[in-house]
Scaffold this motif. Structure first.
Motif: not given
Length: 313
Positions: A137-144, A156-159
């Motif tokens: 979805t790319g949502v993680d990139n958006l939040q980052t 974090s990358q672990a999350v």
């Protein structure tokens, strides 16, 4: 599926500065559906209890197409169609070093269609969604990127490596409610709803509105908070207050898998307050919602805030 996020961003100028839809209703004899409403609702815990955790953020966008809209729901299924897109973020309480007994990160995008109608004063909503979950979805990139922009700590990358994996969930939604007037300015609407797909649950509750703002308009319900947001701007001006309660039994959830380190809490409760303000050249909605624990290891409930505004020229 990333086109949904792009679509949301492209719609923001229209969303904020769209012309009033007071005269947008087609005539009763018009067979063709016309766009009669557009609504949105942004929800975030930073404008609630000022934390960044669990049900942390979501954005709903709704387009309403109708035949002969006259301020009341039609009896025919399909005369009023709502197209809804939403994005949602779920995160552990600590975005860097989460507890092993906290929930996994989840990025969610969905596109769905609903029909709204009434029979013998009972109001119905029937809908279907395709829910996409995971890194796709790319949502993680958006939040980052957003956290970096505002100087906040990103996940974090672990999350992110441990987030809910890619999947698609065809989902069905149904709600029935009925509205009663209490005196001249108050109305109460008990309702019951079910959802099957990304989550399988049944819910009962009510909404109490004091004031005239939103009357004779289509209000649609947010998945996370249960707040009913406006898709039209054709009712009386002024102020309305909203109060709602509901309880749900959750059979299963893609966001709290059985194979994970946490276990699903089957009972959920929500309590919400909101204020709708309508003036000549603008509208504002702000609401707060109490969300009970969603998994057994969750140490406490949370409070999220919801926002909608519009400026008209």
């Amino acid at each position: 599926m990333r086109f949904l996020l792009a679509l949301a961003l492209l719609c923001m100028p229209q969303l904020l500065f769209a012309q009033s839809s007071d005269d947008a209703s087609p005539s009763a004899n018009t067979a063709k559906r016309e766009l009669v409403g557009f609504g949105w609702l942004f929800t975030d815990d930073l404008i609630g209890d000022d934390h960044d955790r669990w049900q942390t953020s979501s954005l709903n966008l709704s387009w309403v197409l109708a035949r002969g809209w006259n301020g009341e729901l039609p009896e025919a299924i399909g005369d009023v169609i709502e197209i809804r897109a939403y994005t949602q973020m779920i995160s552990p309480e600590d975005l860097v070093n989460p507890s092993p007994t906290d929930r996994q990160y989840a990025g969610i995008l969905s596109l769905g269609a609903y029909t709204h109608f009434q029979r013998q004063k009972a109001q119905y909503t029937l809908g279907a969604e395709l829910v996409a979950v995971g890194p796709q979805t790319g949502v993680d990139n958006l939040q980052t990127e957003f956290h970096k922009l505002i100087g906040s700590t990103p996940p974090s990358q672990a999350v992110l490596d441990d987030q809910i994996p890619n999947n698609f969930y065809p989902t069905a939604v149904a709600e029935i409610g009925r509205e009663w007037d209490w005196g001249r300015s108050a109305r109460i609407r008990p309702f019951a709803s079910v959802r099957a797909g990304d989550e399988t649950l049944a819910r009962v509750g009510f909404d109490l509105t004091i004031g005239q703002v939103g009357r004779s308009e289509l209000l649609v319900r947010d998945k996370i908070t249960g707040q009913r947001y406006r898709t039209m701007r054709s009712g009386p001006k002024g102020v309305s207050g909203i109060f709602g309660l509901d309880a749900a039994y959750v059979a299963d959830s893609a966001y709290i898998p059985n194979s994970g380190s946490v276990s699903l809490k089957h009972e959920r409760y929500r309590a919400r307050l909101g204020l709708n303000w309508e003036a000549r050249h603008g509208t504002l909605f702000y609401g707060v919602t109490y969300l009970s624990e969603e998994f057994n290891q969750q140490p406490e409930a949370q409070v999220v805030g919801s926002l909608n505004f519009k400026i008209s020229f």
